[in-house]
Design a protein around this motif. Sequence first.
Motif, mmCIF file in Angstrom:
data_model
loop_
_atom_site.group_PDB
_atom_site.id
_atom_site.type_symbol
_atom_site.label_atom_id
_atom_site.label_comp_id
_atom_site.label_asym_id
_atom_site.label_seq_id
_atom_site.Cartn_x
_atom_site.Cartn_y
_atom_site.Cartn_z
ATOM 1 N N HIS A 69 0.831 -1.206 0.000
ATOM 2 C CA HIS A 69 0.000 0.000 0.000
ATOM 3 C C HIS A 69 0.868 1.261 0.000
ATOM 4 O O HIS A 69 0.692 2.151 -0.845
ATOM 5 N N GLU A 70 1.809 1.317 0.936
ATOM 6 C CA GLU A 70 2.627 2.538 1.050
ATOM 7 C C GLU A 70 3.488 2.749 -0.203
ATOM 8 O O GLU A 70 3.648 3.877 -0.686
ATOM 9 N N HIS A 73 1.619 4.482 -2.939
ATOM 10 C CA HIS A 73 1.581 5.950 -2.872
ATOM 11 C C HIS A 73 2.833 6.559 -3.511
ATOM 12 O O HIS A 73 2.758 7.544 -4.241
ATOM 13 N N ASN A 96 -5.506 11.844 0.667
ATOM 14 C CA ASN A 96 -4.913 10.599 1.186
ATOM 15 C C ASN A 96 -5.919 9.451 1.051
ATOM 16 O O ASN A 96 -5.592 8.362 0.558
ATOM 17 N N ASP A 100 -5.673 6.122 -1.183
ATOM 18 C CA ASP A 100 -5.845 4.804 -0.551
ATOM 19 C C ASP A 100 -6.827 3.949 -1.345
ATOM 20 O O ASP A 100 -6.590 2.764 -1.582
ATOM 21 N N CYS A 161 -1.000 8.475 5.722
ATOM 22 C CA CYS A 161 0.085 7.675 5.159
ATOM 23 C C CYS A 161 1.380 8.478 5.070
ATOM 24 O O CYS A 161 2.347 8.028 4.473
HETATM 25 ZN ZN LIG Z 1 -2.433 5.164 2.240
#
Ligand SMILES: [Zn+2]
Length: 402
Positions: A69-70, A73, A96, A100, A161
């Motif tokens: 996930h990170e 980004h 954010n 996501d 995040c």
């Molecule tokens: Zn995120």
Amino acid sequence: MTDEALRMAAARARAAELMPYLATALFACTPVRSERVPTIAVDERWRFYWNPAWCGRLSVPELAGGWLHEVGHLLREHLDRFTELGEPSAKAPLFNVAGDAVINADLVEHGVTLPPGAVHIGQIPGAERTMGAEQIYRLLSEPPATPQAAGLSPSEATGDCGSGVTPGRRPWDLGPAGATEAERGLDADRADQIRRQVAGEIRALGTAPAGLRRWAEEILESRVDWRAELNAVVRRKAAEVAGVRDYTYSRPSRRTVPGVILPAMRQPRPPVVYAIVDTSGSMDRQRLTRCLSEIDGIVQRTGRLRTPVQVVSCDTVTGDLHPVRSVDDVVLTGGGGTDLRPAVATVARARPRADLVVVLTDGDTPWAPVPPRENRTARYVAVLVAGDRLTVPGWFTKIVVP
Ligand SMILES: [Zn+2]
């Protein structure tokens, strides 16, 4: 290595197994254990902050989902994209959440387990699988503007995040001074190299989820680094706004200031971009196709903005300006000899005022010796699609496309 750190390492290895084309990006990150970060977060130097207590409660597959996930980004450049929108920083949490939703849609499609409380695209009314973070952000910012009203619970909506996703230093961020050699992280150039490499691996393997495949094609499509060109303009505009703010501070009106002076905090306006395409006889089909790919590259970076890129095609006679949101909107005209000077003059006079003017040409045209009087502050970029043998005046930034 502590047991906690070993679990994080195991989770990263598991993530790389699940999505091998993201391995380069996963292993480019620097894990940083931090009690201050509430969950997990990244910064713009690709440092991955993780809270030992929170991570201790997650299974290794869930942590692997957190890694993917990170990294999602960082690859998708959410930080720069939010900055480019020129929206108030108070609305950053909504962006954010939008990011996501886009990332998690891909991960869910791929069967990746996500940490508890993860945002799902289905929670956002009107959101579709093919939408980018900016479109979902617009859905969330339209009234009712609160994420709660949009159907997201507060705990999910306030998930942060980190400063790698939305602007502003966080309490857990390592500054340049506080970081050890190992914790220094990546600079922007290295991050771009990794993005291109990952995009190439996604294309080569062909097994990535649809969203990542679209992202990779965007990255690989244009040869010019439009991100760098546009960011240069955005940065300069931000500096101009900061200058205006300082000026306001320095001139308080004596009669109207009984207490604290608050300067008007102006948001930088998103950059206005114009592109000029040489459609003269010397531009063959191949060169024109190359130009269209580059326009596509610009549109990918600016189509998300409220002011779309304006494209004018011309040979000796300047065509009309018309907004373009995709290559299909470009109308090429002409076929005679080339003189791009009238087109440059037209764009210099155009409103909204240009911040960036991109000329796509084989260079076989006369040029004015100085920038047009009507707009000397814009950044002018000449993209040469047939080598660099031709002379372009110094007021252009020259980019050669082989
Ligand atoms: Zn995120």
